[in-house]
Design a protein around this motif. Structure first.
Motif, mmCIF file in Angstrom:
data_model
loop_
_atom_site.group_PDB
_atom_site.id
_atom_site.type_symbol
_atom_site.label_atom_id
_atom_site.label_comp_id
_atom_site.label_asym_id
_atom_site.label_seq_id
_atom_site.Cartn_x
_atom_site.Cartn_y
_atom_site.Cartn_z
ATOM 1 N N TYR A 162 -37.654 -64.914 67.626
ATOM 2 C CA TYR A 162 -38.715 -64.479 68.357
ATOM 3 C C TYR A 162 -38.161 -64.329 69.878
ATOM 4 O O TYR A 162 -38.459 -63.577 70.494
ATOM 5 C CB TYR A 162 -40.041 -65.451 68.272
ATOM 6 C CG TYR A 162 -41.084 -65.070 69.113
ATOM 7 C CD1 TYR A 162 -41.977 -64.141 69.311
ATOM 8 C CD2 TYR A 162 -41.127 -66.119 70.524
ATOM 9 C CE1 TYR A 162 -42.929 -63.867 70.201
ATOM 10 C CE2 TYR A 162 -42.234 -65.790 71.446
ATOM 11 C CZ TYR A 162 -43.152 -64.783 71.153
ATOM 12 O OH TYR A 162 -43.980 -64.504 72.141
ATOM 13 N N GLU B 170 -37.538 -61.376 60.116
ATOM 14 C CA GLU B 170 -38.041 -62.625 60.641
ATOM 15 C C GLU B 170 -37.014 -63.405 61.468
ATOM 16 O O GLU B 170 -37.477 -63.701 62.593
ATOM 17 C CB GLU B 170 -38.545 -63.450 59.372
ATOM 18 C CG GLU B 170 -39.778 -62.952 58.952
ATOM 19 C CD GLU B 170 -40.456 -63.868 57.851
ATOM 20 O OE1 GLU B 170 -40.029 -65.103 57.772
ATOM 21 O OE2 GLU B 170 -41.177 -63.463 57.091
ATOM 22 N N GLN B 171 -35.595 -63.329 60.896
ATOM 23 C CA GLN B 171 -34.695 -63.980 61.756
ATOM 24 C C GLN B 171 -34.303 -63.174 63.000
ATOM 25 O O GLN B 171 -34.077 -63.918 63.938
ATOM 26 C CB GLN B 171 -33.141 -63.970 60.873
ATOM 27 C CG GLN B 171 -33.369 -65.028 59.829
ATOM 28 C CD GLN B 171 -33.841 -66.440 60.159
ATOM 29 O OE1 GLN B 171 -33.114 -66.902 61.058
ATOM 30 N NE2 GLN B 171 -34.494 -67.004 59.371
ATOM 31 N N TYR C 213 -39.021 -60.436 64.422
ATOM 32 C CA TYR C 213 -40.148 -59.508 64.147
ATOM 33 C C TYR C 213 -41.470 -60.357 63.337
ATOM 34 O O TYR C 213 -40.982 -61.072 62.432
ATOM 35 C CB TYR C 213 -39.925 -58.324 63.222
ATOM 36 C CG TYR C 213 -38.881 -57.409 64.377
ATOM 37 C CD1 TYR C 213 -39.322 -56.596 65.089
ATOM 38 C CD2 TYR C 213 -37.413 -57.652 64.163
ATOM 39 C CE1 TYR C 213 -38.509 -55.812 65.972
ATOM 40 C CE2 TYR C 213 -36.748 -56.847 65.080
ATOM 41 C CZ TYR C 213 -37.045 -56.315 65.855
ATOM 42 O OH TYR C 213 -36.345 -55.290 66.645
ATOM 43 N N TRP C 214 -42.415 -60.355 63.922
ATOM 44 C CA TRP C 214 -43.488 -61.014 63.440
ATOM 45 C C TRP C 214 -44.478 -60.047 62.548
ATOM 46 O O TRP C 214 -45.206 -60.518 61.784
ATOM 47 C CB TRP C 214 -44.591 -61.730 64.320
ATOM 48 C CG TRP C 214 -45.254 -60.826 65.571
ATOM 49 C CD1 TRP C 214 -46.085 -59.965 65.373
ATOM 50 C CD2 TRP C 214 -44.653 -60.669 66.553
ATOM 51 N NE1 TRP C 214 -46.289 -59.310 66.688
ATOM 52 C CE2 TRP C 214 -45.427 -59.744 67.661
ATOM 53 C CE3 TRP C 214 -43.447 -61.132 67.539
ATOM 54 C CZ2 TRP C 214 -45.388 -59.339 68.775
ATOM 55 C CZ3 TRP C 214 -43.488 -60.744 68.796
ATOM 56 C CH2 TRP C 214 -44.385 -59.944 69.473
ATOM 57 N N PRO D 282 -41.476 -66.197 64.733
ATOM 58 C CA PRO D 282 -40.455 -66.310 63.746
ATOM 59 C C PRO D 282 -39.283 -66.733 64.508
ATOM 60 O O PRO D 282 -39.072 -66.741 65.675
ATOM 61 C CB PRO D 282 -40.229 -64.736 63.144
ATOM 62 C CG PRO D 282 -40.961 -64.026 64.209
ATOM 63 C CD PRO D 282 -41.935 -64.928 64.963
ATOM 64 N N CYS E 178 -37.067 -58.067 55.090
ATOM 65 C CA CYS E 178 -38.033 -59.017 55.729
ATOM 66 C C CYS E 178 -37.282 -60.252 55.945
ATOM 67 O O CYS E 178 -37.890 -60.803 57.178
ATOM 68 C CB CYS E 178 -39.075 -59.306 54.478
ATOM 69 S SG CYS E 178 -40.085 -57.714 53.954
ATOM 70 N N ARG E 179 -36.668 -60.845 55.300
ATOM 71 C CA ARG E 179 -36.039 -62.024 55.654
ATOM 72 C C ARG E 179 -35.213 -61.731 57.043
ATOM 73 O O ARG E 179 -35.220 -62.490 58.040
ATOM 74 C CB ARG E 179 -34.777 -62.665 54.708
ATOM 75 C CG ARG E 179 -35.726 -63.078 53.325
ATOM 76 C CD ARG E 179 -34.609 -63.930 52.660
ATOM 77 N NE ARG E 179 -33.337 -63.216 52.159
ATOM 78 C CZ ARG E 179 -33.766 -62.398 50.815
ATOM 79 N NH1 ARG E 179 -34.989 -62.380 50.147
ATOM 80 N NH2 ARG E 179 -32.682 -61.642 50.508
ATOM 81 N N CYS F 72 -45.369 -62.073 59.291
ATOM 82 C CA CYS F 72 -44.437 -63.485 59.388
ATOM 83 C C CYS F 72 -45.395 -64.751 59.047
ATOM 84 O O CYS F 72 -46.389 -64.639 59.710
ATOM 85 C CB CYS F 72 -43.676 -63.382 60.415
ATOM 86 S SG CYS F 72 -42.526 -64.984 60.604
#
Length: 168
Positions: free
Chosen positions: A165, A103-104, A107-108, A162, A99-100, A157
């Motif tokens: 993005y 986001e980096q 992905y939202w 994120p 998940c982390r 997110c």
């Protein structure tokens, strides 16, 4: 320890995938594909393995949900933990890391389809911030002809955009 998945991990990754297939609670797949097919169907970034010493205990990856540009920040999660490593926290650490990393990478929304009999997976996803957004009743038959439901779980997110993005 969690690290990026490498092509040479395929032997261990496919063994764990086959164990998941054999449970009939993890996927509707009935066979493990060759690496080339598996590789082509998953996003190249955000591929992780979790290690127990030098052994791969589990893996997690993302797949595109839709190829249209407007859905570029939405991905589906696949996560598998080896039979002998289940119930020891590997799944939680692996999914949290995925998940982390997602986001980096920008992905939202992450989503996961969980088969009706996989209560452990529903609990894991909930613990990692996913929420139940739907139930698809009688969506598919298993290899025994039994109708099965699936649960759609989603994690958004917290930021509208994120960190990664603009890279998508």
């Amino acid at each position: 320890m969690i690290r990026p998945m490498r092509p040479e991990d395929w032997k261990a990754v496919s063994k764990i995938y086959k164990e998941g297939i054999d449970t009939e609670h993890a996927t509707f797949q009935t066979d493990c594909p060759p690496y080339s097919a598996w590789d082509a169907s998953h996003i190249k970034e955000c591929r992780l393995v979790v290690l127990d010493g030098a052994r791969i205990a589990g893996w997690a990856v993302l797949s595109r949900v839709n190829m249209r540009w407007c859905y570029r920040g939405v991905a589906e999660v696949s996560i598998y933990v080896g039979e002998e490593f289940r119930g020891k926290g590997f799944g939680y650490h692996l999914l949290s890391a995925l998940c982390r990393e997602a986001e980096q990478a920008g992905y939202w929304t992450l989503q996961s389809t969980v088969l009706q009999d996989n209560e452990a997976s529903r609990r894991l996803h909930t613990k990692c911030g996913f929420r139940l957004v739907g139930r698809r009743e009688r969506i598919a038959r298993d290899c025994h002809g039994r109708w099965l439901d699936t649960y759609l779980m989603e994690r958004r997110c917290p930021a509208d955009e994120p960190p990664g993005y603009n890279r998508l």
